[in-house]
Motif scaffolding. Structure first.
Motif, PDB file in Angstrom:
ATOM      1  N   LEU A   1      41.306  21.202 -47.411  1.00  0.00           N
ATOM      2  CA  LEU A   1      41.171  19.817 -46.958  1.00  0.00           C
ATOM      3  C   LEU A   1      39.868  19.583 -46.203  1.00  0.00           C
TER       4      LEU A   1
ATOM      5  N   PHE B   1      44.348   9.862 -46.697  1.00  0.00           N
ATOM      6  CA  PHE B   1      42.958  10.081 -47.100  1.00  0.00           C
ATOM      7  C   PHE B   1      42.149   8.816 -46.869  1.00  0.00           C
TER       8      PHE B   1
ATOM      9  N   TRP C   1      40.137  13.730 -45.183  1.00  0.00           N
ATOM     10  CA  TRP C   1      41.585  13.791 -45.003  1.00  0.00           C
ATOM     11  C   TRP C   1      41.945  13.483 -43.557  1.00  0.00           C
TER      12      TRP C   1
END
Length: 394
Positions: free
Chosen positions: A248, A220, A227
């Motif tokens: 994500l 991250f 992400w």
């Protein structure tokens, strides 16, 4: 990208043993598409640990005079083209008991090393071996031979290697560092107690801890609030990443909440993503499906490209009870978060309209037919309404 379709695309990649393969994770307790496999392994081979791998790295570095920048990549199980790489790889796999100059790679040792603790990784390990193992028919020098095979097998199984040879001390150090950043001497004891109850959390009880952990693992980017898809795929497998792809990508101004939701999803994926993929592959093999046919599901065709493939998958995953009603939780666990889910919405998506009436089901040409129609409805409600039928009506 549609839920079942993306599974199919990953399945095609796995069947072809592509360069980014899927991770095979624990199956659901009530879904067993494959019989248990008993491995015949050499009694002489001893499974290596992280410490063994670390020592092999150090010894091979000394033997091959590897530059620091290249060695850092090696430590992450990335072996770029370099004049030292081939002989370093040969040295490493030899010290790990996986290769010898006289016999080449020991396939049984490879399987035992990388599946003894995680037997559900057997498929991807074997797929890599089937694609990559040779007996040096090209009569290459031994370093080139070892590197050629291992560098073919590794991209398919890098996440397995990292998992089996994980640096547990390093993981503990990451946690320690993050607790120092987000906690305080006064709160550290209570925060550790909260962390012990992590599986029960409904919201992040130690604020921003998960963002720190994800950042430290390289998953991250805190600055970009994003992400890192490639790193996640390399570390945990394509099927796990794809299971959570919508979650994500569902950005939030609150980066801590965004990271927490993502890690929760990835944990869920560890339980279910591998099951979905392995079940789908089993059904595809049973029906003798080709890769071309599998990829046609991307178009949401009016007629199912592979008759009864979805029924096979749905039955194995328990999508319906004995009365033909949807087990919605099983659908959600199989496909992961949908494109249309909204973390702030009070009411979940209503799939009741997708269930055909008993009359409609009886009038359908087959059970496979009405199941496929219900699947297409699932996709439409999840925002994937751009298949063949949509083009015809637009």
């Amino acid at each position: 990208m549609k839920s079942f379709t993306l599974l199919l695309i990953v399945a095609v990649a796995a069947a072809a043993v592509s360069q980014v393969s899927a991770q095979w994770l624990p199956l659901l307790a009530d879904v067993t598409p494959y019989p248990p496999i008993t491995l015949q392994t050499s009694a002489k081979f001893q499974v290596r640990t992280h410490d063994d791998a670390a020592k092999a790295f150090e010894d091979c570095r000394e033997d091959n005079y590897v530059p620091d920048d290249i060695y850092e990549k090696f430590l992450n199980y990335e072996f770029p083209a370099h004049r030292r790489t081939s002989c370093f790889v040969k040295c490493f796999v030899e010290k790990m008991g996986l290769f010898s100059e006289s016999r080449g790679f020991d396939e049984k040792a490879m399987i035992k090393q990388f599946t003894v603790k995680t037997p559900k990784d057997l498929d991807t390990v074997q797929h890599g071996l089937e694609k990559c193992i040779d007996h040096n028919e090209a009569e290459s020098d031994v370093c080139t031979f070892a590197n050629r095979v291992f560098s073919c097998w590794l991209p398919i199984n890098r996440h397995v290697v990292r998992k089996v040879l994980a640096d547990l001390a390093g993981e503990a150090k990451i946690l320690e560092n993050c607790l120092k950043k987000v906690s305080s001497p006064e709160r550290i004891v209570s925060d550790l107690q909260k962390l012990e109850r992590y599986p029960e959390w409904t919201s992040e009880e130690v604020p921003c801890l998960m963002r720190c952990l994800a950042s430290e693992k390289g998953w991250f980017d805190i600055v970009k609030n994003k992400w890192q898809g490639k790193r996640l795929t390399d570390d945990i497998g394509a099927d796990v990443y794809n299971y959570c792809r919508f979650e994500l990508m569902r950005k939030s101004r609150d980066g801590c909440s965004f990271a927490y939701r993502g890690l929760r999803c990835l944990k869920q994926a560890e339980l279910h993503a591998g099951t979905s993929l392995s079940t789908l592959l089993h059904c595809a093999r049973t029906l003798n499906a080709t890769n071309v046919e599998l990829l046609q599901y991307n178009q949401l065709k009016t007629e199912e490209p592979i008759p009864c493939l979805f029924q096979c998958f749905a039955d194995a995953m328990g999508f319906y009870d004995t009365a033909g009603n949807w087990r919605l939780l099983n659908w959600q666990q199989a496909f992961g978060p949908s494109r249309m889910e909204n973390q702030t919405q009070e009411q979940p998506l209503d799939y009741s309209e997708c269930r055909r009436s008993d009359k409609e089901r009886k009038e359908a040409t087959s059970k496979c037919s009405w199941m496929y129609e219900e699947y297409k409805c699932w996709e439409r409600l999840n925002g994937n309404d751009f298949g063949e039928e949509s083009r015809e009506t637009s």
